[in-house]
Design an enzyme around this catalytic site. Sequence first.
Site, PDB file in Angstrom:
ATOM      1  N   ALA A  73       0.829  -1.207   0.000  1.00 35.91           N
ATOM      2  CA  ALA A  73       0.000   0.000   0.000  1.00 35.91           C
ATOM      3  C   ALA A  73       0.865   1.259   0.000  1.00 35.91           C
ATOM      4  O   ALA A  73       0.585   2.224  -0.720  1.00 35.91           O
ATOM      5  CB  ALA A  73      -0.933  -0.008   1.203  1.00 35.91           C
ATOM      6  N   TYR A  74       1.895   1.250   0.806  1.00 31.40           N
ATOM      7  CA  TYR A  74       2.831   2.381   0.850  1.00 31.40           C
ATOM      8  C   TYR A  74       3.462   2.606  -0.518  1.00 31.40           C
ATOM      9  O   TYR A  74       3.582   3.740  -0.999  1.00 31.40           O
ATOM     10  CB  TYR A  74       3.896   2.085   1.903  1.00 31.40           C
ATOM     11  CG  TYR A  74       4.932   3.153   2.110  1.00 31.40           C
ATOM     12  CD1 TYR A  74       4.624   4.350   2.744  1.00 31.40           C
ATOM     13  CD2 TYR A  74       6.251   2.957   1.705  1.00 31.40           C
ATOM     14  CE1 TYR A  74       5.577   5.322   2.967  1.00 31.40           C
ATOM     15  CE2 TYR A  74       7.219   3.926   1.921  1.00 31.40           C
ATOM     16  CZ  TYR A  74       6.881   5.106   2.548  1.00 31.40           C
ATOM     17  OH  TYR A  74       7.833   6.070   2.768  1.00 31.40           O
TER      18      TYR A  74
END
Length: 248
Positions: A151-152
Site C-alpha cells: 500500500a505504501y
Amino acid sequence: MTSLGGNVAIVTGAASAIGLATAKGLLDEGASLVLGDLDGEALEEAASKLDGDVALLAGDLSEEEGAAALAALAISRFGRLDILVNNAGGGVIRPFLKHTAKTLKATIDRNLWTCLWMTRAALPHMVEQKYGRIINVGADSVRNGLLAHAAYNAAKGGVHALTTGIAREFAELDITANTVAPAMIRTPMVDRETAAGNPFIQEFIDVIPKGRAGEPEEVASLIVHLAGRGAGFITGQVISVNGGSTML
C-alpha cells in the site's frame, strides 16, 4: 551570499527527521524557509532549533486548503517561491491483507495527496517567475518490493510518476522535478519500532548492503543539491539514497 541566497523554500513534514535535516541544510545555503507539518507543537519545537528566516504553518496538506495556505504564506511573507520539498508522508506499514479502509486511505492521503496538492499550489508561482525546483521524497521500496509495503508503494509510486509528468510538462520554464527515494532511514518512528522489537525492522535492514539504516542528513544533502541552480539539468529522475539496496 551562499548558493541559495534569495531563494524561498517550502519544506513539508518539517518537524523531524528528513524534513528537519533538509530545513537545516537549506538554511545553511542561505534560503528563507516556510515549514509545514500536521503537528503544530512539534513544528514549533523543530523551528526552535533553526537559526534563520523561517515561517511556520501547521495544517493538513492532504487537503487542498491546507496546501494552498502554505504556498500563500510563502508569497505573503517572502514574495516568491523557488523550491518545494514534498517530504510529508508516513505510511502504515503492514501486510496488505491486514490493512483496513482507514489505514489504506491514511497511507494514500499522507504520501500522495500531500504531494499532489502542494505541487498544484506551488506551480503557478514558479510558472510566473519561470523558475522552480520541486523535490519529492519517494521510496526505494517502490523499486525493490519490500515486504509489507504494497500500500505504501502504491502511494509512493504515484509520487514517482507525478515527478516525471511534472518534469516533462514544465521543463522549458526552468522548473525541474525530481524524486529522492530513501531506503529505511533512522526516524523517530523507526527508533520506536526498533525499541519495541518490531520483527520487520531487521528484515528491512537485511536488504541494505551497508547493513544499517540511513541518517536523515544523508538524504537531506541530496535534496539540498537538487534545490540549487547547479542541478538545473537534472529533472524527471528518481535518485535513491539506499546504501545499495537497489543498484542501477
